[in-house]
Design a protein around this motif. Structure first.
Motif, PDB file in Angstrom:
ATOM      1  N   GLU A 102      -8.559  -0.724   0.090  1.00 41.18           N
ATOM      2  CA  GLU A 102      -8.198   0.640  -0.264  1.00 41.18           C
ATOM      3  C   GLU A 102      -8.004   1.426   1.034  1.00 41.18           C
ATOM      4  O   GLU A 102      -8.991   1.795   1.680  1.00 41.18           O
ATOM      5  CB  GLU A 102      -9.282   1.267  -1.138  1.00 41.18           C
ATOM      6  CG  GLU A 102      -8.905   2.606  -1.726  1.00 41.18           C
ATOM      7  CD  GLU A 102      -9.941   3.127  -2.719  1.00 41.18           C
ATOM      8  OE1 GLU A 102      -9.836   4.305  -3.108  1.00 41.18           O
ATOM      9  OE2 GLU A 102     -10.860   2.366  -3.106  1.00 41.18           O
ATOM     10  N   PRO A 103      -6.755   1.667   1.438  1.00 37.88           N
ATOM     11  CA  PRO A 103      -6.484   2.254   2.757  1.00 37.88           C
ATOM     12  C   PRO A 103      -7.205   3.556   3.052  1.00 37.88           C
ATOM     13  O   PRO A 103      -7.552   3.826   4.204  1.00 37.88           O
ATOM     14  CB  PRO A 103      -4.969   2.450   2.743  1.00 37.88           C
ATOM     15  CG  PRO A 103      -4.472   1.357   1.850  1.00 37.88           C
ATOM     16  CD  PRO A 103      -5.500   1.256   0.763  1.00 37.88           C
TER      17      PRO A 103
ATOM     18  N   ARG B 206      -3.826  -6.792  -4.547  1.00 34.60           N
ATOM     19  CA  ARG B 206      -5.153  -6.663  -3.932  1.00 34.60           C
ATOM     20  C   ARG B 206      -5.237  -5.411  -3.045  1.00 34.60           C
ATOM     21  O   ARG B 206      -6.155  -5.268  -2.251  1.00 34.60           O
ATOM     22  CB  ARG B 206      -5.478  -7.925  -3.131  1.00 34.60           C
ATOM     23  CG  ARG B 206      -5.839  -9.108  -4.038  1.00 34.60           C
ATOM     24  CD  ARG B 206      -5.999 -10.395  -3.270  1.00 34.60           C
ATOM     25  NE  ARG B 206      -6.863 -10.247  -2.127  1.00 34.60           N
ATOM     26  CZ  ARG B 206      -6.808 -11.009  -1.032  1.00 34.60           C
ATOM     27  NH1 ARG B 206      -5.884 -11.974  -0.951  1.00 34.60           N
ATOM     28  NH2 ARG B 206      -7.634 -10.816  -0.026  1.00 34.60           N
ATOM     29  N   ILE B 207      -4.285  -4.515  -3.210  1.00 37.56           N
ATOM     30  CA  ILE B 207      -4.278  -3.240  -2.491  1.00 37.56           C
ATOM     31  C   ILE B 207      -4.430  -2.121  -3.511  1.00 37.56           C
ATOM     32  O   ILE B 207      -3.725  -2.091  -4.516  1.00 37.56           O
ATOM     33  CB  ILE B 207      -2.964  -3.056  -1.706  1.00 37.56           C
ATOM     34  CG1 ILE B 207      -2.765  -4.211  -0.708  1.00 37.56           C
ATOM     35  CG2 ILE B 207      -2.956  -1.716  -0.983  1.00 37.56           C
ATOM     36  CD1 ILE B 207      -1.383  -4.214  -0.063  1.00 37.56           C
TER      37      ILE B 207
ATOM     38  N   GLY C   6       3.785  -2.736  -7.330  1.00 39.53           N
ATOM     39  CA  GLY C   6       2.940  -3.928  -7.329  1.00 39.53           C
ATOM     40  C   GLY C   6       1.525  -3.691  -6.878  1.00 39.53           C
ATOM     41  O   GLY C   6       0.664  -4.558  -7.071  1.00 39.53           O
ATOM     42  N   THR C   7       1.255  -2.539  -6.253  1.00 40.35           N
ATOM     43  CA  THR C   7      -0.108  -2.240  -5.842  1.00 40.35           C
ATOM     44  C   THR C   7      -0.896  -1.705  -7.033  1.00 40.35           C
ATOM     45  O   THR C   7      -0.328  -1.240  -8.021  1.00 40.35           O
ATOM     46  CB  THR C   7      -0.137  -1.192  -4.717  1.00 40.35           C
ATOM     47  OG1 THR C   7       0.430   0.038  -5.193  1.00 40.35           O
ATOM     48  CG2 THR C   7       0.642  -1.676  -3.500  1.00 40.35           C
ATOM     49  N   ARG C   8      -2.221  -1.765  -6.918  1.00 52.16           N
ATOM     50  CA  ARG C   8      -3.080  -1.049  -7.854  1.00 52.16           C
ATOM     51  C   ARG C   8      -3.168   0.397  -7.360  1.00 52.16           C
ATOM     52  O   ARG C   8      -2.880   0.686  -6.202  1.00 52.16           O
ATOM     53  CB  ARG C   8      -4.477  -1.655  -7.888  1.00 52.16           C
ATOM     54  CG  ARG C   8      -4.530  -3.178  -7.963  1.00 52.16           C
ATOM     55  CD  ARG C   8      -4.140  -3.724  -9.312  1.00 52.16           C
ATOM     56  NE  ARG C   8      -4.562  -5.114  -9.452  1.00 52.16           N
ATOM     57  CZ  ARG C   8      -4.426  -5.838 -10.545  1.00 52.16           C
ATOM     58  NH1 ARG C   8      -3.855  -5.322 -11.615  1.00 52.16           N
ATOM     59  NH2 ARG C   8      -4.833  -7.091 -10.598  1.00 52.16           N
TER      60      ARG C   8
ATOM     61  N   ALA D 166      -1.507   0.631 -16.569  1.00 55.89           N
ATOM     62  CA  ALA D 166      -1.543  -0.795 -16.257  1.00 55.89           C
ATOM     63  C   ALA D 166      -1.852  -1.074 -14.793  1.00 55.89           C
ATOM     64  O   ALA D 166      -2.206  -2.201 -14.438  1.00 55.89           O
ATOM     65  CB  ALA D 166      -0.214  -1.449 -16.631  1.00 55.89           C
ATOM     66  N   ARG D 167      -1.744  -0.050 -13.938  1.00 57.19           N
ATOM     67  CA  ARG D 167      -2.021  -0.227 -12.510  1.00 57.19           C
ATOM     68  C   ARG D 167      -3.255   0.545 -12.046  1.00 57.19           C
ATOM     69  O   ARG D 167      -3.626   0.458 -10.861  1.00 57.19           O
ATOM     70  CB  ARG D 167      -0.806   0.243 -11.683  1.00 57.19           C
ATOM     71  CG  ARG D 167       0.433  -0.588 -11.869  1.00 57.19           C
ATOM     72  CD  ARG D 167       1.624   0.039 -11.172  1.00 57.19           C
ATOM     73  NE  ARG D 167       1.429   0.181  -9.733  1.00 57.19           N
ATOM     74  CZ  ARG D 167       2.251   0.863  -8.931  1.00 57.19           C
ATOM     75  NH1 ARG D 167       3.323   1.468  -9.442  1.00 57.19           N
ATOM     76  NH2 ARG D 167       2.009   0.939  -7.637  1.00 57.19           N
TER      77      ARG D 167
END
Length: 339
Positions: free
Chosen positions: A164-165, A195-196, A218-220, A252-253
């Motif tokens: 998680e940046p 996985r981000i 594509g990220t969470r 969904a994310r």
């Protein structure tokens, strides 16, 4: 296999080996074809520093110490993770900052991460800014970059570890934050996007702008929402509507990786609301998680001195255990997690 095929097989094997080696050099884990688990598979708790993870020195989750060796940190963490597993969790969110990663504590702190993944837990590593700033911005870009390079070098290939940046980037405009997040994803392109976790804008309070940015596909996405943000709201439906507005069509994310309420004051989260905004909020949050299929990470599973802490740490040395502070609060988590 008939002998006449040995030479052909050997040649074919060598060719495949070369292709595999060449392809492996070009392909990254992020591009690999694999099954991506649903976001609802994140069922977890935060494990926090008593200082709320804002620290100018190394951030240290409750029960750990910078003076501990790797082996001691691993043993303590193994006991605490076992306690989290007893709650029904499969995920733990841990704080990082440059002091904890770029300095000497990293060698020991990895014991906490390793103990969790060895137990089969997902680990979310999230960056917190220092206590002397608290301006919602990255404190030192060079130190931040070194930190993430060191973390991803160690754990990019461990499928249990997520990144998680930044926690709550409230100092940036929506555009500024999305630019920073997109840069992080590009810089660490070898990390699989699922996985981000990119925090929503401001206090991670709204995921829709991040969800709509194609650079972050594509990220969470990490969402935060707390009952104390609206202390006058005592309607479950009002809180549900608030959650839905923050999420939009991005369920969904979305991982709700911070939400929580008082767990040491005797509130009954299974009972009627009776004018309590906290009861209304927790019931709405857990209903929303269940109904929308969100990922969720309660704040906090363990943080010494925090009235929101779901558990209290017991024991000494490496002989540690967790005591549940509010069974009805845990019941609501189990409802959210479909346990």
């Amino acid at each position: 296999m008939p002998r006449k095929n040995h030479r052909r097989t050997a040649c074919l094997g060598a060719l495949l080996a070369c292709v595999t080696a060449f392809g492996g050099a070009l392909a990254s884990p992020a591009s690999a074809h694999r099954a991506v688990p649903p976001v609802s598979d994140f069922r977890g708790v935060n494990w926090a520093d008593p200082r709320d993870n804002y620290a100018d020195d190394a951030v240290v989750p409750s029960g750990l110490s910078t003076s501990d060796s790797y082996a001691t940190t691993y043993a303590k963490s193994k006991a605490i993770i076992r306690g989290f597993a007893g709650l029904g969790a499969n995920t733990v969110r841990l704080p990082v900052n440059p002091s904890s990663v770029n300095g000497p504590f990293w060698k020991s702190y990895r014991g906490a991460i390793d103990a969790a993944t060895d137990k089969g837990f997902k680990v979310i590593l999230g960056y917190w800014e220092g206590d002397d700033a608290k301006d919602g911005k990255i404190d030192d870009q060079a130190a931040y970059d070194r930190m993430w390079t060191r973390i991803t070098s160690a754990y990019a290939r461990n499928s249990k570890v997520h990144f998680e940046p930044m926690n709550e980037p409230f100092g940036y405009t929506s555009q500024e934050w999305r630019d920073i997040a997109a840069r992080w994803v590009t810089t660490h392109r070898f990390v699989p996007r699922d996985r981000i976790l990119i925090g929503g804008i401001k206090y991670s309070e709204d995921v829709k702008p991040v969800c709509a940015d194609s650079r972050l596909d594509g990220t969470r996405i990490a969402l935060h929402n707390y009952g104390f943000w609206h202390t006058d709201w005592t309607s479950v439906d009002q809180w549900k509507a608030d959650f839905e507005e923050r999420i939009g069509d991005c369920a969904a994310r979305t991982v709700l990786d911070e939400f929580g309420a008082s767990m040491t004051t005797g509130l009954d989260y299974n009972g009627p609301v009776n004018g309590s905004n906290e009861v209304a909020y927790i019931q709405a949050a857990t209903d929303t998680i269940r109904d929308m299929g969100l990922g969720s990470v309660y704040w906090p599973g363990l943080r010494n001195g925090d009235t929101y802490s779901l558990t209290t740490l017991q024991g000494t040395g490496t002989d540690l255990s967790l005591k549940v502070n509010n069974q009805s609060g845990l019941d609501r988590l189990h409802w959210a997690w479909r346990r």
